[in-house]
Design a protein around this motif. Structure first.
Motif, PDB file in Angstrom:
ATOM      1  N   ARG A 134       0.856  -1.185   0.000  1.00  0.00           N
ATOM      2  CA  ARG A 134       0.000   0.000   0.000  1.00  0.00           C
ATOM      3  C   ARG A 134       0.892   1.235   0.000  1.00  0.00           C
ATOM      4  N   ILE A 135       0.676   2.096  -0.987  1.00  0.00           N
ATOM      5  CA  ILE A 135       1.390   3.364  -1.048  1.00  0.00           C
ATOM      6  C   ILE A 135       0.363   4.488  -1.009  1.00  0.00           C
ATOM      7  N   VAL A 136       0.575   5.457  -0.128  1.00  0.00           N
ATOM      8  CA  VAL A 136      -0.289   6.630  -0.067  1.00  0.00           C
ATOM      9  C   VAL A 136       0.586   7.872  -0.146  1.00  0.00           C
ATOM     10  N   ASN A 137       0.284   8.735  -1.094  1.00  0.00           N
ATOM     11  CA  ASN A 137       1.012   9.976  -1.292  1.00  0.00           C
ATOM     12  C   ASN A 137       0.136  11.156  -0.874  1.00  0.00           C
ATOM     13  N   VAL A 138       0.731  12.114  -0.182  1.00  0.00           N
ATOM     14  CA  VAL A 138      -0.045  13.249   0.316  1.00  0.00           C
ATOM     15  C   VAL A 138       0.026  14.399  -0.671  1.00  0.00           C
ATOM     16  N   VAL A 160       2.032  15.264  -7.672  1.00  0.00           N
ATOM     17  CA  VAL A 160       1.787  14.098  -6.818  1.00  0.00           C
ATOM     18  C   VAL A 160       0.628  13.273  -7.363  1.00  0.00           C
ATOM     19  N   ILE A 161      -0.423  13.944  -7.802  1.00  0.00           N
ATOM     20  CA  ILE A 161      -1.593  13.234  -8.328  1.00  0.00           C
ATOM     21  C   ILE A 161      -1.227  12.481  -9.603  1.00  0.00           C
ATOM     22  N   GLY A 162      -0.504  13.155 -10.496  1.00  0.00           N
ATOM     23  CA  GLY A 162      -0.094  12.496 -11.729  1.00  0.00           C
ATOM     24  C   GLY A 162       0.809  11.304 -11.477  1.00  0.00           C
ATOM     25  N   PHE A 163       1.770  11.473 -10.580  1.00  0.00           N
ATOM     26  CA  PHE A 163       2.676  10.369 -10.268  1.00  0.00           C
ATOM     27  C   PHE A 163       1.921   9.208  -9.629  1.00  0.00           C
ATOM     28  N   THR A 164       0.997   9.527  -8.747  1.00  0.00           N
ATOM     29  CA  THR A 164       0.202   8.482  -8.087  1.00  0.00           C
ATOM     30  C   THR A 164      -0.551   7.649  -9.109  1.00  0.00           C
ATOM     31  N   ASN A 169      -0.796   2.492 -12.276  1.00  0.00           N
ATOM     32  CA  ASN A 169      -0.836   1.707 -13.514  1.00  0.00           C
ATOM     33  C   ASN A 169       0.345   0.740 -13.594  1.00  0.00           C
ATOM     34  N   ASP A 170       1.530   1.224 -13.206  1.00  0.00           N
ATOM     35  CA  ASP A 170       2.725   0.391 -13.274  1.00  0.00           C
ATOM     36  C   ASP A 170       2.658  -0.794 -12.309  1.00  0.00           C
ATOM     37  N   PHE A 231      -9.130  -3.048  -3.545  1.00  0.00           N
ATOM     38  CA  PHE A 231      -9.516  -2.873  -4.947  1.00  0.00           C
ATOM     39  C   PHE A 231      -9.617  -1.390  -5.306  1.00  0.00           C
ATOM     40  N   MET A 232      -8.926  -0.565  -4.563  1.00  0.00           N
ATOM     41  CA  MET A 232      -8.941   0.875  -4.794  1.00  0.00           C
ATOM     42  C   MET A 232      -7.525   1.336  -5.097  1.00  0.00           C
ATOM     43  N   THR A 233      -7.292   1.841  -6.291  1.00  0.00           N
ATOM     44  CA  THR A 233      -5.955   2.293  -6.665  1.00  0.00           C
ATOM     45  C   THR A 233      -6.044   3.406  -7.697  1.00  0.00           C
ATOM     46  N   GLY A 234      -5.031   4.247  -7.703  1.00  0.00           N
ATOM     47  CA  GLY A 234      -4.985   5.372  -8.629  1.00  0.00           C
ATOM     48  C   GLY A 234      -5.957   6.488  -8.303  1.00  0.00           C
ATOM     49  N   GLN A 235      -6.426   6.539  -7.072  1.00  0.00           N
ATOM     50  CA  GLN A 235      -7.478   7.486  -6.707  1.00  0.00           C
ATOM     51  C   GLN A 235      -6.946   8.639  -5.859  1.00  0.00           C
TER      52      GLN A 235
END
Length: 247
Positions: A134-138, A160-164, A169-170, A231-235
């Protein structure tokens, strides 16, 4: 609630504010902690231990590749794994474009955005070893306000949003989730220098007419780092007292 039992979490910017509160809550929920910051972490370490948790503290310049490599080595030595990475470290220099110099521009990018790339490079391989991560970026809700003096800061938080989303995807094939939270302006030592007009301007945009405190922000991060968010990613999750209303 031991929602994070047997997990190892790395939290940057853990010496104070949101990072410190998150470390305490993760410890209470069963996680072992690696606390990262460039300033003294003794207080956070003590609070984590008081909460019944286990932690190591790592003095780390998050803008430096060598700092992240040393942090990864310390985590592997102490715990043998990394399950959760929360990139919380950041700076908030309020400087109008007329006075903003390139050195400050670059330093803001190094700490607020480059650090997230560097952290992923050293901790994603550990997550892959255990087929869980799990990775979370602020990020920040400043990106939708009319606050002046933060063009450099807004640029990093949009990044940060774009990188997240790109990293999500990666890492989708590895079932490692990558999400971002966008906190409202939060009452922390890092924002204490802001003038009242800035604070009041943000609060007036919110449904809740008060400044956020670290505890308000931590709950959604706990969710995103748990099994419940598998099941939540890229959000991007706005935690802003009702300021951003996105359909």
């Amino acid at each position: 609630m031991k929602t994070h039992q047997n997990r190892v979490a790395v939290v940057s910017g853990a010496a104070k504010g949101i990072g410190q509160e998150l470390a305490i809550q993760l410890a209470q929920r069963g996680a072992a902690l690696a606390l990262l910051d460039i300033v003294d972490l003794s207080q956070t370490l003590q609070l984590v231990e008081n909460a019944g948790g286990t932690a190591i503290k790592v003095e780390c310049d998050v803008s430096a590749q060598e700092g992240w490599k040393a942090a990864a080595e310390a985590v592997r030595t102490a715990f043998g794994r990394c399950d959760i990475l929360v990139n919380n470290a950041g700076i908030y220099p309020n400087i109008h474009i007329d006075d903003l110099d390139f050195k400050t521009w670059r330093r803001t990018f190094e700490i607020n955005l480059d650090s997230m790339f560097l952290s992923a490079k050293v901790f994603v391989p550990m997550m892959r070893e255990n087929k869980w991560g799990r990775i979370v970026n602020v990020s920040s809700t400043s990106i939708v306000t009319n606050t002046s003096g933060v063009s450099h800061y807004m640029a990093t938080k949009m990044g940060v949003i774009g990188f997240t989303r790109g990293l999500a995807n990666d890492l989708g094939k590895d079932f490692i989730t990558v999400n971002a939270v966008a906190p409202a302006l939060t009452a922390t030592p890092g924002t204490s220098h802001l003038p009242d007009v800035v604070r009041d301007g943000v609060v007036n945009l919110q449904a809740f007419k008060r400044m956020a405190v670290p505890h308000d922000i931590v709950g959604p991060i706990l969710f995103l780092t748990s099994d419940d968010a598998q099941f939540m990613t890229g959000q991007l999750l706005a935690v802003d007292g009702g300021m951003m209303k996105v359909s």
